[in-house]
Scaffold this active site. Structure first.
Site, PDB file in Angstrom:
ATOM      1  N   ASP A   1     -65.599 -13.603  52.746  1.00  0.00           N
ATOM      2  CA  ASP A   1     -64.503 -12.670  52.986  1.00  0.00           C
ATOM      3  C   ASP A   1     -64.883 -11.673  54.078  1.00  0.00           C
ATOM      4  O   ASP A   1     -64.055 -11.298  54.928  1.00  0.00           O
ATOM      5  CB  ASP A   1     -64.174 -11.936  51.682  1.00  0.00           C
ATOM      6  CG  ASP A   1     -62.729 -11.464  51.607  1.00  0.00           C
ATOM      7  OD1 ASP A   1     -61.876 -12.016  52.331  1.00  0.00           O
ATOM      8  OD2 ASP A   1     -62.448 -10.563  50.799  1.00  0.00           O
TER       9      ASP A   1
ATOM     10  N   HIS B   1     -55.431 -18.722  53.677  1.00  0.00           N
ATOM     11  CA  HIS B   1     -55.829 -18.605  52.264  1.00  0.00           C
ATOM     12  C   HIS B   1     -54.609 -18.601  51.365  1.00  0.00           C
ATOM     13  O   HIS B   1     -54.551 -19.305  50.347  1.00  0.00           O
ATOM     14  CB  HIS B   1     -56.627 -17.323  52.032  1.00  0.00           C
ATOM     15  CG  HIS B   1     -56.653 -16.886  50.595  1.00  0.00           C
ATOM     16  ND1 HIS B   1     -55.647 -16.119  50.037  1.00  0.00           N
ATOM     17  CD2 HIS B   1     -57.540 -17.127  49.593  1.00  0.00           C
ATOM     18  CE1 HIS B   1     -55.907 -15.916  48.757  1.00  0.00           C
ATOM     19  NE2 HIS B   1     -57.062 -16.501  48.467  1.00  0.00           N
TER      20      HIS B   1
END
Length: 371
Positions: free
Chosen positions: A173, A259
């Protein structure tokens, strides 16, 4: 002359990180009032519940626990908000979805908020928003609360003792933060707060990447042994504080939109947020036409850190055309951050970038594996 530019930078009020800092949560929370509500699942409650409770009660607060239901959904937020009625402080303890639920509850009641991450898997602890999912686990929306946590308390001994997969997820991330912020800033896109980014935000996003690039491998080796080293402290700060500020004040782009699209496909539901985001980062690099050397650099870094680089690694062994279309169309929804890219993006372009990134990453991985 053009219209004046408004630059906005926001962050949590306080960030405290270190080994065993959870024992001093009462000192750092600095809250008035009489009642605190702690939102956590049963497993997390068993790990840190007593420390949080005793630390807060030492300041004169009464405490009640609210069980987290497993994901951040509208129904879960409603239930937790009902149980938190009348609280003067909301504490969220656990992973990103628990903290996102707690932030939504605190915003609804306009109370002070403390996040206590027990894993370093995302940058959720520092942000002013909640990622809300459907009951089926699909991404539904980003819910903006307009306020940040009053305190982010990160006990690195707790983080290091958690399963290492979550630590890797947080690193993935954090890698995305640099590429998304740079793209959004260069495109002149608005950040999460509806303003232009500051030089500070860009510098933070870049430092976030440099930190995990330089210290990620060593930090992972330490966490394998539940150890807290200086490199672990550095990477936890990058994945939690730098990444959180970097994405909100810097901006998001294609990686997180991909995502969100991936969450629409049931086989990916067992993959973590960061594992899916890393596929999004590689897809963004292809979508933007980055040099193959830069793409290979990020694949190599990902492989060194044992991060996902192919669709098969997140559950899509042989995706159908229908699945790929679903992912691409969801990534291009009007509200998605993919539209912060400096060019028009179509579902077809996303589908092609996704499968190309998958093939290039597979080829690169094969060149690094013996035999």
């Amino acid at each position: 002359m053009g219209a004046p530019v408004t630059r906005i930078f926001r962050s949590p009020s306080a960030y405290v990180q270190g080994r065993h800092v959870i024992d001093n949560i009462g000192e750092h929370a600095q809250t008035d009032g009489s009642r605190a509500v702690i939102i956590a699942d049963p497993a997390v409650r068993g790990i840190v519940g007593d420390s949080i409770r005793s630390g807060l009660e030492a300041t004169g607060l009464t405490t009640d626990f609210v069980d987290f239901g497993g994901t951040c959904t509208d129904s879960g937020i409603d239930r937790a908000a009902e149980e938190a009625e009348g609280a003067d402080l909301v504490v969220g303890a656990g992973g990103g979805r628990t903290l996102d639920t707690a932030k939504a509850v605190a915003a609804r009641h306009d109370t002070r908020m403390v996040t206590v991450p027990t894993i370093a898997s995302t940058d959720a602890p520092t942000s002013s928003l909640s990622v809300v999912y459907t009951e089926e686990g699909e991404f539904e929306e980003l819910r903006f609360h307009g306020v940040h946590p009053d305190l982010v308390l990160v006990d690195t001994a707790v983080i290091a003792a958690a399963p290492i997969r979550f630590f890797r997820s947080g690193i993935a991330d954090a890698i995305a933060t640099r590429f998304e912020a740079e793209t959004a800033i260069e495109a002149g896109a608005e950040n999460v707060f509806g303003g232009q980014s500051t030089r500070a935000a860009r510098a933070i996003a870049r430092e976030c990447f440099r930190t995990v690039e330089a210290h990620g491998e060593s930090a992972l080796a330490a966490v394998e042994r539940d150890a807290v080293t200086k490199n672990v402290e550095s990477v936890v700060e990058a994945a939690t504080l730098l990444s959180g500020i970097g994405f909100e004040s810097g901006g998001l782009a294609a990686a997180h939109a991909v995502h969100d699209g991936l969450t629409r496909i049931e086989p990916t539901h067992d993959a973590t947020h960061g594992e899916k985001v890393n596929i999004g980062t590689l897809t963004q690099l292809v979508l933007e036409g980055r040099d193959i050397e830069e793409f290979h650099d990020i694949v190599d870094l990902s492989l060194d850190l044992n991060l996902s680089v192919t669709l098969a690694q997140i559950g899509l062994t042989d995706p159908s055309d229908e699945q790929l279309r679903t992912i691409a169309e969801a990534a291009c929804q009007p509200q998605e951050t993919i539209h912060n890219e400096p060019f028009d993006v179509s579902p077809e372009a996303v589908r092609e970038a996704l499968v190309t990134a998958d093939e290039l990453a597979r080829q690169r991985r094969n060149t690094r594996e013996p035999g």
